[in-house]
Design a protein around this motif. Sequence first.
Motif, PDB file in Angstrom:
ATOM      1  N   HIS A 220       0.807  -1.219   0.000  1.00 40.23           N
ATOM      2  CA  HIS A 220       0.000   0.000   0.000  1.00 40.23           C
ATOM      3  C   HIS A 220       0.841   1.271   0.000  1.00 40.23           C
ATOM      4  O   HIS A 220       0.297   2.375   0.094  1.00 40.23           O
ATOM      5  CB  HIS A 220      -0.964  -0.003   1.188  1.00 40.23           C
ATOM      6  N   TYR A 221       2.147   1.119  -0.119  1.00 42.78           N
ATOM      7  CA  TYR A 221       2.994   2.293  -0.297  1.00 42.78           C
ATOM      8  C   TYR A 221       2.582   3.031  -1.571  1.00 42.78           C
ATOM      9  O   TYR A 221       2.493   4.262  -1.599  1.00 42.78           O
ATOM     10  CB  TYR A 221       4.457   1.856  -0.377  1.00 42.78           C
ATOM     11  N   THR A 222       2.289   2.257  -2.621  1.00 43.45           N
ATOM     12  CA  THR A 222       1.826   2.848  -3.877  1.00 43.45           C
ATOM     13  C   THR A 222       0.494   3.559  -3.680  1.00 43.45           C
ATOM     14  O   THR A 222       0.257   4.637  -4.232  1.00 43.45           O
ATOM     15  CB  THR A 222       1.679   1.763  -4.964  1.00 43.45           C
ATOM     16  N   THR A 223      -0.390   2.980  -2.881  1.00 39.44           N
ATOM     17  CA  THR A 223      -1.697   3.587  -2.631  1.00 39.44           C
ATOM     18  C   THR A 223      -1.550   4.972  -2.019  1.00 39.44           C
ATOM     19  O   THR A 223      -2.139   5.944  -2.500  1.00 39.44           O
ATOM     20  CB  THR A 223      -2.527   2.694  -1.687  1.00 39.44           C
ATOM     21  N   GLY A 224      -0.772   5.055  -0.940  1.00 36.94           N
ATOM     22  CA  GLY A 224      -0.674   6.312  -0.209  1.00 36.94           C
ATOM     23  C   GLY A 224       0.200   7.353  -0.883  1.00 36.94           C
ATOM     24  O   GLY A 224      -0.201   8.508  -1.035  1.00 36.94           O
ATOM     25  N   TRP A 249      -6.599   0.092   3.126  1.00 37.57           N
ATOM     26  CA  TRP A 249      -6.142   0.740   1.892  1.00 37.57           C
ATOM     27  C   TRP A 249      -5.943   2.235   2.123  1.00 37.57           C
ATOM     28  O   TRP A 249      -4.970   2.818   1.653  1.00 37.57           O
ATOM     29  CB  TRP A 249      -7.204   0.581   0.790  1.00 37.57           C
ATOM     30  N   TYR A 253      -1.937   1.957   6.596  1.00 41.75           N
ATOM     31  CA  TYR A 253      -0.548   1.672   6.257  1.00 41.75           C
ATOM     32  C   TYR A 253       0.074   2.700   5.306  1.00 41.75           C
ATOM     33  O   TYR A 253       1.064   3.360   5.649  1.00 41.75           O
ATOM     34  CB  TYR A 253      -0.437   0.278   5.631  1.00 41.75           C
ATOM     35  N   GLY A 254      -0.448   2.806   4.109  1.00 39.72           N
ATOM     36  CA  GLY A 254       0.161   3.660   3.097  1.00 39.72           C
ATOM     37  C   GLY A 254       0.160   5.125   3.465  1.00 39.72           C
ATOM     38  O   GLY A 254       1.098   5.870   3.139  1.00 39.72           O
ATOM     39  N   GLN A 255      -0.881   5.567   4.164  1.00 40.66           N
ATOM     40  CA  GLN A 255      -0.992   6.975   4.537  1.00 40.66           C
ATOM     41  C   GLN A 255       0.053   7.334   5.593  1.00 40.66           C
ATOM     42  O   GLN A 255       0.689   8.392   5.515  1.00 40.66           O
ATOM     43  CB  GLN A 255      -2.411   7.262   5.044  1.00 40.66           C
ATOM     44  N   ALA A 258       3.475   7.479   4.122  1.00 35.98           N
ATOM     45  CA  ALA A 258       3.658   8.710   3.342  1.00 35.98           C
ATOM     46  C   ALA A 258       3.909   9.921   4.232  1.00 35.98           C
ATOM     47  O   ALA A 258       4.216  10.999   3.725  1.00 35.98           O
ATOM     48  CB  ALA A 258       2.426   8.955   2.477  1.00 35.98           C
ATOM     49  N   THR A 347      -3.671  -5.412  -3.502  1.00 31.40           N
ATOM     50  CA  THR A 347      -3.561  -3.981  -3.259  1.00 31.40           C
ATOM     51  C   THR A 347      -3.954  -3.293  -4.581  1.00 31.40           C
ATOM     52  O   THR A 347      -4.693  -3.857  -5.375  1.00 31.40           O
ATOM     53  CB  THR A 347      -2.139  -3.598  -2.796  1.00 31.40           C
TER      54      THR A 347
END
Length: 553
Positions: A220-224, A249, A253-255, A258, A347
Amino acid sequence: MNVSSTSYEDFVKSFQIDIPENYNFAFDFLAEQARQDPDRPAMIHVDDAGVRKDYTLGFFELESNKLANALRKLGLGKGDRVMLILHRRVEFWISMLALHKIGAVAVPSPALLTAKDIVYRVNFARIKAAIVDGGVAPVVQAALADCPGLRTLIHVGSGEATLPARGWLDYAATVSEAAETFPRPEDAAGGQESLLIFFSSGTTGPPKMVEHVHTYPLGHYTTGIHWHDLRPGDIHLTLADTGWGKAVWGKFYGQWMAGAVVFVHDFRGKFDPAKLLALLAEHKVTSFCGPPTVYRFLIRQDFSGLDLSSLRHCTTAGELLNDGVFHAWKEATGLAIYEGYGQTETTLQVATFPFMTPKPGSIGKPSPGWDVVLLNDDQQPCAPGEEGEICIRLDGGNPLGLFTGYLDEPEKTAQSRAGGYYHTGDKAWTDEEGYLWFLGRVDDLIKSSGYRIGPFEVESVLITHPAVVEAAVTGIPDPVRGQAVKATVVLAPGYAASEALTKELQEHVKSLTAPYKYPRVVEYLDELPKTISGKIKRAEIRTRDIQEAGKAG
């Protein structure tokens, strides 16, 4: 980890993500970041009464340590499965992190589950403990007689409900005396070990157990960073309940990776679009993600007097975004809406990223690391313009964020991975520029007089008519065409079903899309059959229509 890109091609070429050995988000991200900067803002939480509380990474590190110690004292540990039903309470994030630390497996679950749902899930997943909102505790209690393996019960608050008298532990009392440090155990869970289980929403049968491992948060790095376009200090709101995958999502995690602050609106009951807009303005939210249905409600509101100048990026996923909604939102806010696509099992597979020109109705292009291929009925790659199933090529290994399988259902897992691909069960087509256009579930596609018709495209047109609040498009048996297009419609207040309205809706569809797609049959209902996650049960409508046709025959 590469962050900045100016084009899709540059993004895919330069993207890389390092996966630490035995990665565990609670230790490798939270504990480390809280050590470096315990006062870093992590969450803005606004409850149903509008009361705001701000939380830091240090707060989540401390409180998850305490809960981890308390749970371990209760006998819970590595591999144990724990159900969480916590609405959008801050304790949801604390509980998830604590379970990551002790190596237990989180099973996020929605508050709308009935006692029957709970019995099925607890026994199928062999769940040992549950941490639930006090208002949900009586429903869990009603299921206990049929859940012999569920032995540890913790309630958070009491809400409006009368709590069961015996067998329940109070969350606050449970953690009050617990130690505030929790060193990483030598055998800490991580890497490819089980992290969490989501239950699929079960539109065509009982829900399946979807397992993800400890590297899943990195997916989820890509998501955030890239899809939500988050920068350190940004405030991001994803409108999702914690019982579903979309919460991790967009609210976790991703948020945090970031550097952003997660905004949580813990509302109960009916969604209020006017209140949501006011919150976006009052709390200076900078990035927002919601399903197209929510945007449809928002664009009907009065924007005058609202200061949305802090809002700079908007995203959507979950269903087809209608052209009219896209343009109305852009006219009201000056902002485009960037679509994305993924599943509980994955993801972010496909997205319109900030450096791409959004095409209303297109879900975008494949995310880096996801080798997306559209396969036709002969399992061959599709040419541009040809409809096919969205599949992920697996000969290079599993993409970061792909589920391990459907637990205890090896046949379904094997079926989903047939031929060296992960089969999503969703259909799409690709245009000449490589943008994907979502059509719907494979089983939902309608074959009429040689044409293949996706339900979303017809529904998308129907809901632009002022009389239509919701629509579900399905195929019904037809002796001449094979299948005919049918629309099941929920009307807006002030409209009544009539032959004249049916004709008007049919002409409306003909005027905005290919004439062969218009619904030859229109049925009016007070509400559409849906799963507890809000997805339309088209299969249920089809089954009922076939049964009715059988009776008529």
